[in-house]
Design a protein around this motif. Structure first.
Motif, PDB file in Angstrom:
ATOM      1  N   ARG A 127      29.739  72.701  42.419  1.00  0.00           N
ATOM      2  CA  ARG A 127      30.380  73.942  41.981  1.00  0.00           C
ATOM      3  C   ARG A 127      30.475  74.939  43.132  1.00  0.00           C
ATOM      4  N   LEU A 134      38.824  75.848  45.770  1.00  0.00           N
ATOM      5  CA  LEU A 134      39.745  76.484  44.843  1.00  0.00           C
ATOM      6  C   LEU A 134      40.396  77.716  45.464  1.00  0.00           C
ATOM      7  N   ILE A 146      32.638  78.160  36.932  1.00  0.00           N
ATOM      8  CA  ILE A 146      33.203  76.813  37.087  1.00  0.00           C
ATOM      9  C   ILE A 146      32.399  75.815  36.262  1.00  0.00           C
ATOM     10  N   ALA A 297      37.670  70.101  36.865  1.00  0.00           N
ATOM     11  CA  ALA A 297      37.008  71.400  36.958  1.00  0.00           C
ATOM     12  C   ALA A 297      37.762  72.404  36.100  1.00  0.00           C
ATOM     13  N   VAL A 299      37.957  76.539  35.354  1.00  0.00           N
ATOM     14  CA  VAL A 299      37.569  77.896  35.757  1.00  0.00           C
ATOM     15  C   VAL A 299      37.897  78.813  34.590  1.00  0.00           C
TER      16      VAL A 299
END
Length: 447
Positions: A127, A134, A146, A297, A299
């Protein structure tokens, strides 16, 4: 891209492309340095990394040679098949050796930590690594926002079922859209409605009306290289969607599954324009590495974190895979592979565009120009019998996917099209396949 990364990527491409075959001797360190315009130390470092990955081997006082790999490069398409249907990455460019190296390194690095239950949110180190990763895509988030998920599918399932702070229930989806998610929403009885999206974009006034009056919990969208259209939203459309989300308290679930397969031009996702905390950004690692990795992932805005965590409830993705991905990103392998696969798919898409210009001169097929990603929508006249077209192409060993499955079951405003994927299509077969599609579409549509 750093000079070293560029040199290593070019060497790997030459080996995988057959310029240097099994057992062949590579150029000397000095001649390679002259060829690539770099220092001798850069070449030595690149050769050593290739040696560590068992791609080449060295013989003292002689030089470096390509390792013989039985079966390497032999993952060809089935005999005579032109595959425009598969959405899976090309088996020939899977980074097997790279990722095997990272798996071994992960075991050495994390040792017994890999055999615990881990955290619900995912490996803390990964992470943390994803924060700058990102940020390169203009998605800025602290590690606490995350979540590592079992692919994007898991995140989409959780989001559909969990309550949202806006208290609304209906999921708004583009039509057409990702077929597997549409079937999931219908099977689970999630309230869902559709809004048209074409190769030309979306009607923002209609979208605003849905946001204002439709009781929309969230809007599911693919802003970049849409499946099945292949097109992307303009910057103005992405900005407008983010603004409307904040104005009407509607969340946006942005599935940026093609984030790493686009061209090198800047592309800010909807999340980059989010000023109100209404955009949920999803990223997949399956298209860039391999589907079996099954890692994604998510967010999330701060207000959604506790509820999402409660619904995820336990650690359900392999810690070893997460640790290996962490190392794969940190050591630059991910970035190099991204450039490699980008150029590969861009070449195939260019061939697809060229073939359409050559064989579709009568304009039978409508297709937006798509420069990257893997999908293109080939829109057909209403007179074409889609089932018959598929059968005729199947007889000619050409695999295509009908556009029918990319709509909600009761949705009426459907376009008739084929979704074309170039991810598994051999470059030398693309023109032949396009010519056959145009020919058979004309035959079945009485053009």
């Amino acid at each position: 891209m750093r000079k070293y990364d560029k040199v290593l990527m070019e060497m790997e491409q030459q080996i995988s492309g057959g310029s240097y075959r099994s057992g062949h001797k590579l150029p000397s360190v000095r001649s390679a340095a002259a060829r690539y315009g770099c220092s001798v130390s850069t070449v030595i470092r690149a050769y050593r990394e290739l040696e560590q990955k068992h791609v080449i081997y060295s013989i003292p006082q002689s030089g470096y040679y390509v390792v013989e790999q039985p079966g390497e490069g032999s993952l060809e398409a089935e005999d005579g098949i032109i595959d425009f249907g598969s959405a899976s990455p090309d088996l020939n460019v899977f980074p097997y050796l790279d990722f095997q190296h990272c798996l071994n390194k992960a075991i050495d690095t994390y040792k017994y930590h890999l055999f615990t239950y881990g955290e619900t949110q995912g490996l803390a180190a990964l992470r943390q690594t994803l924060v700058p990763h990102l940020a390169d895509a203009q998605v800025f988030a602290a590690p606490g926002r995350i979540f590592i998920t079992s692919g994007v599918q898991q995140a989409l399932g959780i989001l559909a079922k969990m309550p949202f702070p806006n208290g609304k229930e209906t999921v708004l989806v583009e039509q057409p859209s990702y077929d597997i998610y549409l079937r999931f929403l219908e099977a689970e009885g999630i309230p869902v409605c559709g809004i048209p999206r074409s190769g030309g974009g979306i009607d923002l006034q209609l979208l605003e009306e849905y946001f204002r009056t439709g009781g929309i919990k969230f809007f599911y969208t693919m802003s970049r290289y849409h499946n099945p259209l292949g097109t992307s939203y303009t910057k103005e459309e992405r900005q407008a969607i983010a603004r409307l989300a904040g104005k009407y308290d509607v969340y946006v679930v942005e599935d940026d599954y093609m984030a790493d397969l686009g061209d090198s031009r800047p592309f800010d996702p909807i999340a980059a324009f989010d000023r109100s905390g209404h955009v949920i950004y999803l990223k997949s690692f399956s298209k860039i590495i391999f589907p079996g990795l099954s890692l994604g992932a998510a967010v999330l805005p701060e207000p959604l974190l506790p509820v999402f965590k409660a619904h995820k409830s336990y650690m359900d993705t392999s810690l070893l895979s997460q640790a290996a991905l962490d190392i794969y990103i940190k050591n630059g392998m991910y970035e190099r592979h991204k450039h490699k696969i980008r150029s590969l798919y861009a070449e195939r898409m260019a061939r697809l565009n060229e073939a359409l210009l050559r064989y579709n001169s009568a304009g039978l097929i409508e297709a937006p120009r798509v420069d990257s990603g893997i999908y293109m929508q080939m829109k057909l006249p209403q007179t074409v019998n889609l089932e018959q077209l598929e059968k005729r192409l199947h007889k000619r060993k050409i695999r295509v996917v009908s556009g029918k499955g990319f709509y909600l079951s009761g949705y009426l405003e459907r376009e008739k099209f084929l979704r074309i994927s170039i991810s598994r299509a051999r470059p030398e077969h693309i023109a032949t396949g396009v010519a056959a599609i145009v020919e058979e579409a004309a035959a079945t549509g009485w053009w």
